[in-house]
Design a protein around this motif. Structure first.
Motif, mmCIF file in Angstrom:
data_model
loop_
_atom_site.group_PDB
_atom_site.id
_atom_site.type_symbol
_atom_site.label_atom_id
_atom_site.label_comp_id
_atom_site.label_asym_id
_atom_site.label_seq_id
_atom_site.Cartn_x
_atom_site.Cartn_y
_atom_site.Cartn_z
ATOM 1 N N PHE A 119 0.851 -1.185 0.000
ATOM 2 C CA PHE A 119 0.000 0.000 0.000
ATOM 3 C C PHE A 119 0.889 1.238 0.000
ATOM 4 C CE2 PHE A 119 0.898 -0.412 4.502
ATOM 5 C CZ PHE A 119 0.934 0.895 4.975
ATOM 6 N N GLY A 120 0.339 2.337 -0.489
ATOM 7 C CA GLY A 120 1.061 3.599 -0.491
ATOM 8 C C GLY A 120 0.118 4.739 -0.183
ATOM 9 N N ILE A 121 0.666 5.928 -0.091
ATOM 10 C CA ILE A 121 -0.100 7.110 0.301
ATOM 11 C C ILE A 121 0.090 8.213 -0.730
ATOM 12 C CG2 ILE A 121 -0.379 8.903 2.063
ATOM 13 C CD1 ILE A 121 0.814 6.887 4.087
ATOM 14 N N VAL A 122 -0.999 8.857 -1.110
ATOM 15 C CA VAL A 122 -0.960 10.091 -1.896
ATOM 16 C C VAL A 122 -1.347 11.221 -0.959
ATOM 17 C CG1 VAL A 122 -2.039 11.393 -3.756
ATOM 18 C CG2 VAL A 122 -1.430 8.999 -4.114
ATOM 19 N N SER A 123 -0.450 12.201 -0.781
ATOM 20 C CA SER A 123 -0.700 13.263 0.183
ATOM 21 C C SER A 123 -0.502 14.636 -0.459
ATOM 22 C CB SER A 123 0.195 13.067 1.412
ATOM 23 O OG SER A 123 -0.196 13.941 2.451
ATOM 24 N N THR A 124 -0.314 15.649 0.363
ATOM 25 C CA THR A 124 -0.333 17.040 -0.087
ATOM 26 C C THR A 124 1.080 17.579 -0.320
ATOM 27 O OG1 THR A 124 -0.622 17.637 2.252
ATOM 28 C CG2 THR A 124 -2.588 17.580 0.867
ATOM 29 N N GLY A 125 1.619 18.375 0.602
ATOM 30 C CA GLY A 125 2.927 18.993 0.413
ATOM 31 C C GLY A 125 4.084 18.017 0.562
ATOM 32 N N LYS A 126 5.224 18.351 -0.043
ATOM 33 C CA LYS A 126 6.376 17.450 -0.063
ATOM 34 C C LYS A 126 6.882 17.104 1.330
ATOM 35 C CE LYS A 126 10.803 16.709 -2.375
ATOM 36 N NZ LYS A 126 10.342 15.425 -2.938
ATOM 37 N N GLU A 168 3.725 9.649 -2.092
ATOM 38 C CA GLU A 168 3.889 10.618 -3.181
ATOM 39 C C GLU A 168 2.969 11.797 -2.899
ATOM 40 O OE1 GLU A 168 5.984 10.783 -5.541
ATOM 41 O OE2 GLU A 168 6.833 8.756 -5.658
ATOM 42 N N THR A 169 3.393 13.008 -3.275
ATOM 43 C CA THR A 169 2.656 14.209 -2.892
ATOM 44 C C THR A 169 2.291 15.072 -4.098
ATOM 45 O OG1 THR A 169 4.781 15.286 -2.421
ATOM 46 C CG2 THR A 169 3.603 14.297 -0.571
ATOM 47 N N LYS A 181 -3.519 13.153 -10.033
ATOM 48 C CA LYS A 181 -3.230 12.050 -10.950
ATOM 49 C C LYS A 181 -1.727 11.823 -11.103
ATOM 50 C CE LYS A 181 -7.418 11.879 -13.765
ATOM 51 N NZ LYS A 181 -7.937 11.852 -15.148
ATOM 52 N N GLU A 182 -0.957 12.897 -11.164
ATOM 53 C CA GLU A 182 0.496 12.751 -11.291
ATOM 54 C C GLU A 182 1.073 12.019 -10.087
ATOM 55 O OE1 GLU A 182 1.825 16.731 -11.750
ATOM 56 O OE2 GLU A 182 0.976 16.954 -13.768
ATOM 57 N N ALA A 183 0.619 12.396 -8.885
ATOM 58 C CA ALA A 183 1.113 11.734 -7.672
ATOM 59 C C ALA A 183 0.715 10.263 -7.663
ATOM 60 C CB ALA A 183 0.572 12.443 -6.430
ATOM 61 N N LEU A 190 -10.484 10.814 -8.526
ATOM 62 C CA LEU A 190 -9.325 11.212 -9.336
ATOM 63 C C LEU A 190 -8.224 10.167 -9.256
ATOM 64 C CD1 LEU A 190 -9.100 15.014 -8.459
ATOM 65 C CD2 LEU A 190 -10.066 13.975 -10.522
ATOM 66 N N VAL A 191 -8.033 9.605 -8.069
ATOM 67 C CA VAL A 191 -7.060 8.524 -7.908
ATOM 68 C C VAL A 191 -7.494 7.315 -8.726
ATOM 69 C CG1 VAL A 191 -6.009 6.942 -6.228
ATOM 70 C CG2 VAL A 191 -6.361 9.355 -5.633
ATOM 71 N N ARG A 192 -8.782 7.011 -8.666
ATOM 72 C CA ARG A 192 -9.302 5.876 -9.447
ATOM 73 C C ARG A 192 -9.074 6.091 -10.942
ATOM 74 N NH1 ARG A 192 -10.254 1.378 -7.780
ATOM 75 N NH2 ARG A 192 -11.787 2.008 -6.214
ATOM 76 N N GLU A 193 -9.330 7.277 -11.435
ATOM 77 C CA GLU A 193 -9.144 7.554 -12.860
ATOM 78 C C GLU A 193 -7.687 7.337 -13.265
ATOM 79 O OE1 GLU A 193 -10.564 11.464 -13.659
ATOM 80 O OE2 GLU A 193 -12.639 11.009 -13.068
ATOM 81 N N ALA A 194 -6.750 7.793 -12.423
ATOM 82 C CA ALA A 194 -5.338 7.596 -12.732
ATOM 83 C C ALA A 194 -4.985 6.119 -12.729
ATOM 84 C CB ALA A 194 -4.479 8.353 -11.722
#
Length: 241
Positions: free
Chosen positions: A120-127, A153-154, A175-177, A203-207
């Motif tokens: 598992f991983g995490i998509v978050s906000t600032g670096k 990834e942020t 999507k980039e993250a 948006l995560v699902r679309e990516a």
């Protein structure tokens, strides 16, 4: 009636309101959810200093509410100091009342959802959260590294900007993250690493679909920490009665 207080430790009422539809989907006849927003302090918790500051702004207003709730969910995606602080409050100790953060809740859910060999991983906000969240996961798992955790990834956007910035920018950054996280390989679950990402899971699902194709993309587990925490606390209260 079991009662769970969902605590937004930043002072953004809009962020609290965005959490309510997510939790309402989980509602049942035996559990009620109430909400708390920090009366002052940072409107967006963007680092450890903001998190520490938010405790001072929240705690005096929270103390009168501790008796009337059975469990507490801190809705900030971090190793937030309000979680252990509340757990030490006399009313919480006397009542054996569970306290959970949404980071911890999402990790538990992800570990249950991923298959053997997946991570598992995490998509978050600032670096800044790349290092802070990785450290928080390691502390929670009791290991500086885990074969089941792919990392963070942020987007480069803070919690407030997720809803205030132009929609096209938010979409592209999310999507980039997600694509960068998927490139790490063997991802079976993705955590939304900010309470401000409420409603952005699509948006995560679309990516995922764009990278993995329709079938694999549709099977990706996307974990919202607020929903995970609400379900886990509800289950804990049910077991304890």
């Amino acid at each position: 009636m079991r009662s769970i207080l969902i605590i937004n430790p930043n002072s953004s009422n809009a962020m609290t309101e965005a959490l309510k539809p997510l939790v309402d989907r989980l509602a049942n006849d035996g559990t009620s959810f109430s909400y708390f927003t920090a009366p002052s302090g940072p409107a967006s918790i963007n680092n450890d200093a903001d998190a520490a500051s938010s405790v001072d702004h929240c705690l005096p207003a929270l103390r009168p509410l501790l008796k009337s709730s059975d469990a507490f969910l801190v809705a900030c995606y971090s190793a937030h100091p309000l979680v252990p602080t509340l757990a030490r409050e006399p009313e919480v100790i006397r009542g054996h009342k569970p306290v959970m953060g949404i980071l911890e809740a999402s990790v538990i859910a992800s570990l249950l959802l991923v298959n053997q060999g997946e991570r598992f991983g995490i998509v978050s906000t600032g670096k800044v959260w790349e290092e802070l969240l990785a450290a928080g996961v390691a502390e929670f798992l009791g290991s500086p590294s885990s074969a089941r955790f792919a990392g963070v990834e942020t987007t480069g956007l803070n919690a407030g900007e997720l809803h205030d910035a132009p929609a096209e920018l938010v979409q592209s950054r999310m999507k980039e993250a997600t694509r960068r996280l998927l490139a790490r390989g063997n991802i079976g679950a993705i955590c939304l690493g900010c309470a401000g990402m409420a409603g952005l899971g699509e948006l995560v699902r679309e990516a995922c679909v764009e990278v993995l194709g329709d079938e694999l993309g549709a099977r990706m587990k996307i974990v919202d920490g607020v929903q995970a925490g609400a379900v886990q606390l509800d289950a804990t209260l049910r077991m304890g009665r």
